[in-house]
Design a protein around this motif. Structure first.
Motif, PDB file in Angstrom:
ATOM      1  N   ARG A 249      -2.392   6.661  -5.293  1.00 20.29           N
ATOM      2  CA  ARG A 249      -3.511   5.629  -5.324  1.00 20.29           C
ATOM      3  C   ARG A 249      -3.309   4.296  -4.486  1.00 20.29           C
ATOM      4  O   ARG A 249      -2.117   4.045  -4.149  1.00 20.29           O
ATOM      5  N   ARG A 250      -4.282   3.713  -4.379  1.00 18.80           N
ATOM      6  CA  ARG A 250      -4.110   2.712  -3.474  1.00 18.80           C
ATOM      7  C   ARG A 250      -4.647   1.226  -3.835  1.00 18.80           C
ATOM      8  O   ARG A 250      -5.439   1.246  -4.810  1.00 18.80           O
TER       9      ARG A 250
ATOM     10  N   GLN B 181       0.820  -1.120   0.031  1.00 21.91           N
ATOM     11  CA  GLN B 181       0.042   0.068   0.149  1.00 21.91           C
ATOM     12  C   GLN B 181       0.859   1.339  -0.032  1.00 21.91           C
ATOM     13  O   GLN B 181       0.617   2.016  -1.106  1.00 21.91           O
TER      14      GLN B 181
ATOM     15  N   GLU C 161      -0.649  11.915  -7.849  1.00 23.00           N
ATOM     16  CA  GLU C 161      -1.964  11.571  -6.946  1.00 23.00           C
ATOM     17  C   GLU C 161      -1.572  10.023  -6.536  1.00 23.00           C
ATOM     18  O   GLU C 161      -1.476   9.368  -7.422  1.00 23.00           O
TER      19      GLU C 161
ATOM     20  N   THR D  19       2.802   6.149  -7.293  1.00 25.95           N
ATOM     21  CA  THR D  19       1.598   6.751  -7.929  1.00 25.95           C
ATOM     22  C   THR D  19       1.491   8.210  -7.750  1.00 25.95           C
ATOM     23  O   THR D  19       1.396   8.745  -8.748  1.00 25.95           O
ATOM     24  N   LYS D  20       2.092   8.511  -6.632  1.00 24.92           N
ATOM     25  CA  LYS D  20       2.050  10.103  -6.378  1.00 24.92           C
ATOM     26  C   LYS D  20       3.362  10.639  -7.031  1.00 24.92           C
ATOM     27  O   LYS D  20       3.131  11.717  -7.467  1.00 24.92           O
TER      28      LYS D  20
ATOM     29  N   TYR E  79       2.979   1.556  -3.236  1.00 27.60           N
ATOM     30  CA  TYR E  79       2.271   1.695  -4.509  1.00 27.60           C
ATOM     31  C   TYR E  79       1.743   3.292  -4.503  1.00 27.60           C
ATOM     32  O   TYR E  79       1.777   3.927  -5.478  1.00 27.60           O
ATOM     33  N   PHE E  80       1.502   3.720  -3.293  1.00 27.77           N
ATOM     34  CA  PHE E  80       1.049   5.105  -3.019  1.00 27.77           C
ATOM     35  C   PHE E  80       2.002   6.186  -3.536  1.00 27.77           C
ATOM     36  O   PHE E  80       1.868   7.120  -4.040  1.00 27.77           O
TER      37      PHE E  80
END
Length: 404
Positions: free
Chosen positions: A360-361, A345, A358, A352-353, A348-349
């Motif tokens: 994502r989860r 989590q 932004e 993607t940020k 990946y967060f």
């Protein structure tokens, strides 16, 4: 202590019944019953004391159903587990046994790390508690003690039989080799399932340096499993119940590893004197069951880091001592999945940020049990299903004894 007392009475005065203290099964039963009694008698008093001192859980609103109802529930209930564990072990175990000494150090050491964390949160109004790097330093310190002890202590030995058992008869005599201070472990699902950490030196250094690899592995295992247990302690009864299932599995593995006949029959490493850990494991299981009486939904007390870090630390050290640490991803699959969900989590967060601007989860929320809460499952159902998965994983772990 009782072991030494009754051994003296038996040898000196031939005291009737004193000889039963020589049997691991009897002392394990005594340890279990004693731990349950301590939890039952003193558990309520400890909870009342924690409530009197207003040592309650501070709840951060995460939007989970029933979450805010738990605000003020007494925490630091890990003291119930510690008391219920340590007293029976001191009474029934051989305190000169190197494995018992290591496990006592582990329980106190990790319990102390968790206590400092809980103390800073509750009494110093430090929401973060003990900084993560200090926790890791404590876990690394314990890993060094365990790794070096298991690598160099003269009482740590492993017996490996020269060839598989041909006859199905338990007790057949075979040729064997005694390895003193070995750095070998069990590799699951492989026919000749012994793996030597010296292989990881790739011939660059002499085999005598394999203790360095083994100690690094010990540090990693202890840190990972204790943190995994800590992460799993998020809903009522999950960490305690899962630890009971893992404890039962370890009890079987420790008994087999410490019994010359059964280890020979199953063609697994015989580890002299490791059977004494069954007494510790029995007390561990009894302590967790006693705590679960108060921690099952709706929880009357939370274990806090005092208990959760200790549970994981003890499980890790037992696994290392009986050379089954490579089975941890299966045996402790719940802890592993919970930790992995957080790693996935967060990673990946951040990814993607950075890439899309932004975050994502993957999951609705991590750790994994919170994901299912977000999906609308009642926490009692989540806990029950996690336990079922834990039982399946325990069976799979025990199957590795014969499935190769």
């Amino acid at each position: 202590m009782l072991y030494y007392l009754f051994s003296y009475l038996d040898k000196t005065f031939n005291f009737p019944g004193a000889g039963v203290f020589q049997y691991i099964s009897f002392r394990a039963l005594g340890a279990t019953v004693t731990s349950l009694l301590i939890a039952a008698i003193f558990g309520r008093r400890i909870i009342d004391f924690l409530r009197t001192k207003q040592i309650g859980e501070t709840i951060r609103d995460l939007g989970l159903h029933g979450q805010m109802e738990k605000k003020g529930t007494p925490t630091m209930g890990g003291f119930i587990i510690l008391a219920s564990l340590l007293v029976p072990v001191l009474l029934f175990a051989k305190l000169s046994n190197v494995y018992i000494v290591l496990l006592l150090i582990t329980a106190v050491w990790t319990g102390l790390i968790g206590f400092v964390d809980d103390y800073l949160k509750k009494f110093k109004n430090n929401k973060e508690g003990l900084h993560g790097k200090f926790k890791v330093v404590g876990q690394v310190g314990l890993g060094l003690i365990v790794g070096i002890t298991l690598s160099f202590n003269q009482h740590v030995k492993i017996r490996i039989y020269d060839k598989p058992l041909i006859s199905s008869a338990i007790g057949e005599v075979q040729r064997y080799n005694d390895l003193i201070n070995p750095t070998v472990t069990t590799l699951p699902f492989i026919k000749n399932n012994e793996f030597d950490y010296s292989n990881l030196l790739f011939g660059l250094l002499p085999d005598s340096y394999s203790w360095i690899i083994y100690t690094i592995v010990a540090i990693f295992i202890i840190t990972a499993v204790s943190n995994g247990s800590n992460i799993t302690d998020g809903i009522d009864g999950l960490a305690a119940g899962t630890s009971i299932i893992i404890g039962l599995t370890l009890g079987v593995l420790a008994y087999v590893s410490g019994n010359a006949k059964f280890s020979q029959y199953l063609n697994v490493m015989y580890i002299p004197n490791s059977g004494e850990m069954v007494i510790f494991i029995a007390a561990f299981i009894g302590a967790c069951i006693g705590f679960l009486w108060y921690n099952s939904y709706p929880a009357q007390v939370f274990m806090g880091d005092t208990g959760s870090l200790m549970l994981g630390g003890v499980i890790a050290v037992i696994s290392l001592a009986i050379r089954k640490e490579l089975l941890i991803p299966i045996m402790c699959g719940i802890f592993f999945a919970e930790s992995l969900s957080v790693i996935m989590q967060v990673s990946y967060f951040k990814y993607t940020k950075k890439k899309f601007g932004e975050g994502r989860r993957i999951f609705l929320m991590s750790p994994l049990h919170h994901h299912f809460q977000k999906k609308g499952y009642h926490e009692a159902k989540i806990v029950a299903r996690f336990w079922i998965v834990g039982i399946i994983l325990a069976i799979a772990t025990l199957v590795t004894l014969k499935l190769r």
